[in-house]
Every structure is written in C-alpha cells, then in structure tokens.
Design an enzyme around this catalytic site. Structure first.
Site, PDB file in Angstrom:
ATOM      1  CG  ASP A  11     -47.276  33.434  76.553  1.00 24.21           C
ATOM      2  OD1 ASP A  11     -46.930  32.301  76.936  1.00 24.21           O
ATOM      3  OD2 ASP A  11     -47.047  33.874  75.418  1.00 24.21           O
ATOM      4  CG  ASP A 106     -46.814  28.191  76.608  1.00 27.44           C
ATOM      5  OD1 ASP A 106     -47.691  28.154  75.735  1.00 27.44           O
ATOM      6  OD2 ASP A 106     -45.628  28.484  76.370  1.00 27.44           O
ATOM      7  CD  GLU A 107     -50.281  31.262  73.486  1.00 24.79           C
ATOM      8  OE1 GLU A 107     -50.479  32.493  73.487  1.00 24.79           O
ATOM      9  OE2 GLU A 107     -49.693  30.675  72.560  1.00 24.79           O
TER      10      GLU A 107
END
Length: 389
Positions: A11, A106-107
């Site tokens: 993350d 974003d992960e």
C-alpha cells in the site's frame, strides 16, 4: 517465513499527497490535503500524515479538514502524474511474480509462493521491494506479509506508515484477535456499531462466538464471517482485480431542488459509467441510484434488469425512474450518483434487437471519437443546455 503460501500486500502511503511532495519538494513534510475546492463542497482524497496529526483524513469535507488544519497546503490533484507513478510501481511488482492483483491505484497483492529461489524468503523480499520503490520512485509504502490476502492486507495497515509487518503462518487468529472489530474485512461502520452494541469490540471476541450467536448476527453469512475472524482465507491472488461495480457521483456546490437538474446530472454520469463499461468489455445488470440530502442522510435505491446493459440510455432511464420514486416536492439534494453492479462480460443485446444494436454501434463510435479527440468532441444537446445555465 516457514514453508507454505506467501502473500504480500503493498500500500503506497498517503499516495496522492506523497506524489504532490515529489512534484513540489518545497512542501515536503508539511500538512498536505489533496482534494476538491472547499467552497464547492470538495472532499479530501488524500491527507499527508502531517495533516492527519490534526485530525484531517480522506473522505472528509475539505472545509472541515481546513478547520482542523488551517495551515495545510491544498492541492487539487494531478491525475496523470498519479497514474504514471502507479504504473511504475505495478510494473515493478510484476517483475517478482505473475500473480499480481491490483486493487486500486495505490495498492496490490502479490503471491510470491515458490519465488524463494529467485528472490529469497518472502519477509526479506518485502523489505527489498519497499526499498526499491523508495529508491526508484521516491514514494513511501507499507507491506503486510502473511499466508493469505485478508491477513496480509490488515498487516499492511498496521505497518503504516512506511513499515513492514510479517504474520507467521499459524498466528493469523492471534494477530487479528486484539484488533478493533471494524478492521475486519466485511465489517463496515453500520455493522461495527451494531456489534459494539452487543459488547463485541474486537475481532477475537467475534471469533469466539458460538455458531448460534454468529447466525443471529450474520444469518447465512455467519460461517464466512467466523472464518474471516479466525484469519482464514483461501482466495487466490488473481492477475487482475475484478471490480464489482462502476459508479459516478457528484456533490453540488449548492443544494439542488430542481428535478430537471438532477436528471441532467444523472445523464452525464450515466454516460461516464456506460463508457467505462464498454471500455472494459462489460455489462451490468443492477442500476443503483445514490442521493445525499443536506442533513447528510444518504439513501441508495436499485433495480435489477432482466438483461445486462452497457448503454447510457438504459442506465439513465432506470436511474431517473428510481429518482422519481423518491422525489417529493421541495426536496433538496446535496449529492447524487449512479452506479452499475452485477458486472458480466455477456453481451446485453440479442442479434434480433435491431434498435439496441444500433444504439450499441453508435455508442462505440462515439467512444472512438472521444478517445481520439477528447470527451468534449461530442456532447449531448441536453448537457449543453446545462452548461449554458
């Protein structure tokens, strides 16, 4: 780590705010809020950890965040740069394993089982990936390492900011047990509040409930929820995350009491949703209307179609019908949204549905023109009317 399955969850910490620091080093370390204009009811998309120290957080109205942290630097976002950094990181992850499942910009999950001979033990690999992301992009990230996706994701959240947390196989339940009940995947705010009213505040307390108690709380989902509370999860890491729905929503600068304005807003958003569906080669069976009133009361209404669709006209017509069922004279609306769920790759039209085939062909032609010349190359007349008001 011992032999067995090894899943990593990465993350990127305060991703949008971290990218803004890279774009403008003069604001590095300062409280940063990325999001909409506070004068137009914008919300916070990302808050740096310096801003979070004052109570600001994502999804909070920007005006409220600025009251908590008036000295914050506000940025309205650089979408192209965010996408570019995200792609760079995801390409990096794909060098370690073909089993990468991107959850969002974003992960991502990585299944690195069997990669030890190439890259070393999973726990060491997590630190190497973290350092490489920092070195090559300048971005901080946190990683969780566990035997499954559920525990790895919780671990990465516990590792924030800029940490690595390893949960050895066999310790999943003991790791989760002391954590707040809302940390468990599938327990939202409403469910968490209901559980707290019954005295259940931690994941361990939920895991310890008898079967009859679980059924009273979760009905047919009782067994699945108990498995989660024990840290058991056999879901595979896929090559691509499958989203369950596509939606758009809009918060108005001023409360809207005109049903015509709401219809036009729904048309604009229905068009965006339909375009995304066609781009992914998908159709949806359930149309969802979302409305938020000035007192922040939020409702969702849905209708399920006999046949899935990717057409603007169908999505908009169903959303407007739902709107009319809820609408009362004098109603004011703060936010409205439309979504499609129940996604499938099945075609929505039979070969004998000539009008539908023509609409589908026209829609794909418009998509191609917009990809080449931009969204404004072709506009619906009704949406142009809205722009002129």
């Amino acid at each position: 780590m011992s032999a067995g399955r090894h899943v990593l969850h990465l993350d990127l910490d305060a991703f949008f705010a971290s990218v803004e620091e890279l774009l403008d080093p003069s604001i590095a370390g300062k409280p940063i809020l990325v999001g909409g204009d506070p004068s137009e009811r914008g919300v916070v998309a990302s808050a740096s950890y310096a801003a979070r120290a004052y109570g600001a957080r994502s999804a909070m109205p920007m005006s409220q965040a600025l009251r908590l942290c008036p000295q914050a630097v506000v940025r309205h976002g650089h979408r192209k740069e965010y996408a570019s950094y995200s792609k760079q990181v995801m390409n990096m992850l794909a060098e370690y394993t073909p089993l990468v499942e991107q959850l969002s910009i974003d992960e991502a999950f990585l299944d690195v089982t069997g990669c030890e001979r190439l890259f070393g033990p999973a726990d060491e690999l997590a630190y190497r990936i973290q350092e490489r992301v920092r070195r090559e992009t300048g971005l901080p990230c946190s990683l969780g390492v566990a035997s499954n996706k559920l525990v790895a994701k919780v671990a990465s959240q516990e590792a924030k900011p800029n940490g690595v947390l390893i949960v050895p196989a066999g310790q999943e339940a003991s790791f989760l047990a002391p954590l707040a009940i809302e940390r468990l995947w599938g327990v939202g705010e409403v469910t968490a509040e209901r559980l707290r009213h019954t005295g259940i505040t931690t994941i361990g307390q939920l895991a310890a409930l008898a079967e009859v108690q679980m059924k009273a709380l979760f009905g047919s989902a009782a067994a699945e929820m108990q498995q989660r509370a024990l840290g058991l999860d056999n879901r595979p890491v896929g090559g691509q995350a499958e989203h369950k729905s596509i939606s758009q929503e809009h918060t108005f600068a001023r409360d809207v009491g005109s049903i015509e304005m709401l219809r036009r807003a729904l048309l604009d958003m229905s068009e965006d949703v339909a375009t995304q569906l066609r781009r992914g080669g998908e159709c949806g069976r359930t149309i969802v209307l979302k409305m938020r009133y000035p007192d922040f009361t939020t409702i969702t209404r849905r209708v399920t179609l006999k046949q899935p669709t990717d057409l603007t006209e169908v999505i908009h017509r169903q959303a407007v019908e739902l709107l009319h069922k809820e609408w009362k004279p004098g109603t004011q609306v703060r936010l409205i949204g439309v979504g499609v769920s129940g996604l499938t790759h099945a075609r929505q039209l039979s070969l004998f549905d000539a009008p539908g085939k023509r609409l589908g062909k026209l829609s794909r032609t418009v998509d191609a023109i917009r990809r080449k010349y931009g969204k404004d190359a072709i506009r619906r007349a009704s949406l142009l009317e809205r722009d002129e008001e």
